[in-house]
Design a protein around this motif. Structure first.
Motif, PDB file in Angstrom:
ATOM      1  N   THR A  18       0.813  -1.216   0.000  1.00  0.00           N
ATOM      2  CA  THR A  18       0.000   0.000   0.000  1.00  0.00           C
ATOM      3  C   THR A  18       0.848   1.268   0.000  1.00  0.00           C
ATOM      4  O   THR A  18       0.314   2.350   0.172  1.00  0.00           O
ATOM      5  CB  THR A  18      -0.944   0.013   1.213  1.00  0.00           C
ATOM      6  N   ALA A  19       2.158   1.131  -0.188  1.00  0.00           N
ATOM      7  CA  ALA A  19       3.039   2.291  -0.198  1.00  0.00           C
ATOM      8  C   ALA A  19       2.663   3.218  -1.349  1.00  0.00           C
ATOM      9  O   ALA A  19       2.444   2.781  -2.461  1.00  0.00           O
ATOM     10  CB  ALA A  19       4.489   1.845  -0.336  1.00  0.00           C
ATOM     11  N   GLN A  20       2.550   4.493  -1.042  1.00  0.00           N
ATOM     12  CA  GLN A  20       2.207   5.481  -2.065  1.00  0.00           C
ATOM     13  C   GLN A  20       3.485   6.120  -2.603  1.00  0.00           C
ATOM     14  O   GLN A  20       4.412   6.387  -1.862  1.00  0.00           O
ATOM     15  CB  GLN A  20       1.318   6.566  -1.464  1.00  0.00           C
ATOM     16  N   ASN A  58      -0.943   9.455  -8.368  1.00  0.00           N
ATOM     17  CA  ASN A  58      -0.350   8.588  -7.345  1.00  0.00           C
ATOM     18  C   ASN A  58      -1.379   8.047  -6.359  1.00  0.00           C
ATOM     19  O   ASN A  58      -1.031   7.408  -5.386  1.00  0.00           O
ATOM     20  CB  ASN A  58       0.769   9.307  -6.587  1.00  0.00           C
ATOM     21  N   GLY A  59      -2.651   8.286  -6.620  1.00  0.00           N
ATOM     22  CA  GLY A  59      -3.711   7.822  -5.728  1.00  0.00           C
ATOM     23  C   GLY A  59      -4.070   8.843  -4.670  1.00  0.00           C
ATOM     24  O   GLY A  59      -4.997   8.648  -3.898  1.00  0.00           O
ATOM     25  N   GLN A  60      -3.319   9.960  -4.651  1.00  0.00           N
ATOM     26  CA  GLN A  60      -3.579  11.038  -3.702  1.00  0.00           C
ATOM     27  C   GLN A  60      -3.798  12.359  -4.434  1.00  0.00           C
ATOM     28  O   GLN A  60      -3.689  13.422  -3.857  1.00  0.00           O
ATOM     29  CB  GLN A  60      -2.409  11.174  -2.724  1.00  0.00           C
ATOM     30  N   GLY A  61      -4.060  12.255  -5.738  1.00  0.00           N
ATOM     31  CA  GLY A  61      -4.312  13.449  -6.521  1.00  0.00           C
ATOM     32  C   GLY A  61      -3.075  14.193  -6.966  1.00  0.00           C
ATOM     33  O   GLY A  61      -3.165  15.341  -7.383  1.00  0.00           O
ATOM     34  N   GLY A  75      -0.075   1.967  -5.903  1.00  0.00           N
ATOM     35  CA  GLY A  75      -1.189   2.892  -5.743  1.00  0.00           C
ATOM     36  C   GLY A  75      -1.382   3.850  -6.900  1.00  0.00           C
ATOM     37  O   GLY A  75      -2.332   4.639  -6.894  1.00  0.00           O
ATOM     38  N   LYS A  76      -0.488   3.833  -7.890  1.00  0.00           N
ATOM     39  CA  LYS A  76      -0.658   4.729  -9.037  1.00  0.00           C
ATOM     40  C   LYS A  76      -1.848   4.263  -9.868  1.00  0.00           C
ATOM     41  O   LYS A  76      -2.184   3.095  -9.895  1.00  0.00           O
ATOM     42  CB  LYS A  76       0.619   4.765  -9.888  1.00  0.00           C
ATOM     43  N   GLN A  77      -2.484   5.205 -10.550  1.00  0.00           N
ATOM     44  CA  GLN A  77      -3.735   4.919 -11.246  1.00  0.00           C
ATOM     45  C   GLN A  77      -3.627   5.047 -12.764  1.00  0.00           C
ATOM     46  O   GLN A  77      -4.601   5.331 -13.433  1.00  0.00           O
ATOM     47  CB  GLN A  77      -4.840   5.815 -10.687  1.00  0.00           C
ATOM     48  N   GLY A  78      -2.448   4.828 -13.299  1.00  0.00           N
ATOM     49  CA  GLY A  78      -2.272   4.803 -14.746  1.00  0.00           C
ATOM     50  C   GLY A  78      -1.902   6.141 -15.354  1.00  0.00           C
ATOM     51  O   GLY A  78      -2.044   7.194 -14.739  1.00  0.00           O
ATOM     52  N   CYS A  79      -1.420   6.079 -16.576  1.00  0.00           N
ATOM     53  CA  CYS A  79      -1.010   7.265 -17.325  1.00  0.00           C
ATOM     54  C   CYS A  79      -2.229   8.119 -17.670  1.00  0.00           C
ATOM     55  O   CYS A  79      -3.360   7.674 -17.598  1.00  0.00           O
ATOM     56  CB  CYS A  79      -0.324   6.847 -18.625  1.00  0.00           C
ATOM     57  N   GLY A  80      -1.956   9.343 -18.077  1.00  0.00           N
ATOM     58  CA  GLY A  80      -3.024  10.224 -18.535  1.00  0.00           C
ATOM     59  C   GLY A  80      -3.546  11.183 -17.482  1.00  0.00           C
ATOM     60  O   GLY A  80      -4.565  11.836 -17.694  1.00  0.00           O
ATOM     61  N   PHE A  81      -2.853  11.300 -16.350  1.00  0.00           N
ATOM     62  CA  PHE A  81      -3.300  12.213 -15.301  1.00  0.00           C
ATOM     63  C   PHE A  81      -3.265  13.651 -15.804  1.00  0.00           C
ATOM     64  O   PHE A  81      -2.293  14.092 -16.412  1.00  0.00           O
ATOM     65  CB  PHE A  81      -2.400  12.070 -14.067  1.00  0.00           C
ATOM     66  N   GLU A  82      -4.322  14.377 -15.582  1.00  0.00           N
ATOM     67  CA  GLU A  82      -4.414  15.812 -15.862  1.00  0.00           C
ATOM     68  C   GLU A  82      -4.757  16.488 -14.544  1.00  0.00           C
ATOM     69  O   GLU A  82      -5.850  16.307 -14.020  1.00  0.00           O
ATOM     70  CB  GLU A  82      -5.499  16.102 -16.902  1.00  0.00           C
ATOM     71  N   ASP A  83      -3.823  17.237 -13.997  1.00  0.00           N
ATOM     72  CA  ASP A  83      -4.008  17.863 -12.689  1.00  0.00           C
ATOM     73  C   ASP A  83      -5.075  18.953 -12.770  1.00  0.00           C
ATOM     74  O   ASP A  83      -4.898  19.948 -13.475  1.00  0.00           O
ATOM     75  CB  ASP A  83      -2.683  18.453 -12.214  1.00  0.00           C
ATOM     76  N   PRO A  84      -6.193  18.785 -12.046  1.00  0.00           N
ATOM     77  CA  PRO A  84      -7.247  19.815 -12.079  1.00  0.00           C
ATOM     78  C   PRO A  84      -6.810  21.102 -11.380  1.00  0.00           C
ATOM     79  O   PRO A  84      -7.417  22.150 -11.590  1.00  0.00           O
ATOM     80  CB  PRO A  84      -8.415  19.148 -11.348  1.00  0.00           C
ATOM     81  N   ALA A  85      -5.771  21.029 -10.578  1.00  0.00           N
ATOM     82  CA  ALA A  85      -5.251  22.208  -9.884  1.00  0.00           C
ATOM     83  C   ALA A  85      -3.841  22.519 -10.390  1.00  0.00           C
ATOM     84  O   ALA A  85      -2.944  22.841  -9.620  1.00  0.00           O
ATOM     85  CB  ALA A  85      -5.239  21.957  -8.380  1.00  0.00           C
ATOM     86  N   ALA A  86      -3.658  22.436 -11.703  1.00  0.00           N
ATOM     87  CA  ALA A  86      -2.328  22.589 -12.302  1.00  0.00           C
ATOM     88  C   ALA A  86      -1.661  23.910 -11.918  1.00  0.00           C
ATOM     89  O   ALA A  86      -0.470  23.931 -11.599  1.00  0.00           O
ATOM     90  CB  ALA A  86      -2.411  22.452 -13.816  1.00  0.00           C
ATOM     91  N   ASP A  87      -2.394  25.006 -11.924  1.00  0.00           N
ATOM     92  CA  ASP A  87      -1.799  26.304 -11.597  1.00  0.00           C
ATOM     93  C   ASP A  87      -1.225  26.309 -10.180  1.00  0.00           C
ATOM     94  O   ASP A  87      -0.113  26.796  -9.960  1.00  0.00           O
ATOM     95  CB  ASP A  87      -2.815  27.432 -11.753  1.00  0.00           C
ATOM     96  N   GLU A  88      -1.968  25.752  -9.237  1.00  0.00           N
ATOM     97  CA  GLU A  88      -1.487  25.686  -7.853  1.00  0.00           C
ATOM     98  C   GLU A  88      -0.291  24.742  -7.730  1.00  0.00           C
ATOM     99  O   GLU A  88       0.659  25.018  -7.007  1.00  0.00           O
ATOM    100  CB  GLU A  88      -2.601  25.244  -6.898  1.00  0.00           C
TER     101      GLU A  88
END
Length: 108
Positions: A18-20, A58-61, A75-88
């Motif tokens: 379960t290591a993140q 990474n499973g933690q956003g 715990g990773k959830q696959g390629c294609g992540f688009e950060d909804p808070a990219a600016d922050e």
């Protein structure tokens, strides 16, 4: 004695399973660059940041560059992540760069 060993073994196995994965701060300057310059384990806001072309949640956003073959591990959830808070995320990465002291130095 066997029970203690078994309990310890199971506890260690479960904690490892379960290591993140967390983004490596050493790559903060490449977060959000979009030029494929980020190394595997570095932070990312999209696939465009990563030299592997794989930004995984990474499973933690949080985005972390990953090899495609390892994008579902730890715990990773696959390629294609688009950060909804990219600016922050990019602002936090830039602050990390300042904290690390990776500023251009003047020549004497």
């Amino acid at each position: 004695m066997v029970r203690v060993f078994l309990a310890t073994f199971l506890a260690l196995t479960l904690s490892a399973a379960t290591a993140q994965v967390t983004p490596n701060n050493a790559g903060a300057k490449s977060v959000g660059a979009g030029d494929g310059s980020q190394f595997i384990t570095g932070g990312c806001v999209s696939d465009a940041d990563c030299s592997s072309a794989c930004c995984a949640d990474n499973g933690q956003g949080q985005g972390v560059c990953s090899a495609e073959a390892a994008s579902l591990q730890n715990g990773k959830q696959g390629c294609g992540f688009e950060d909804p808070a990219a600016d922050e995320t990019i602002a936090a990465a830039q602050a990390q760069v300042e904290e690390q002291g990776f500023r251009r130095r003047r020549r004497l």
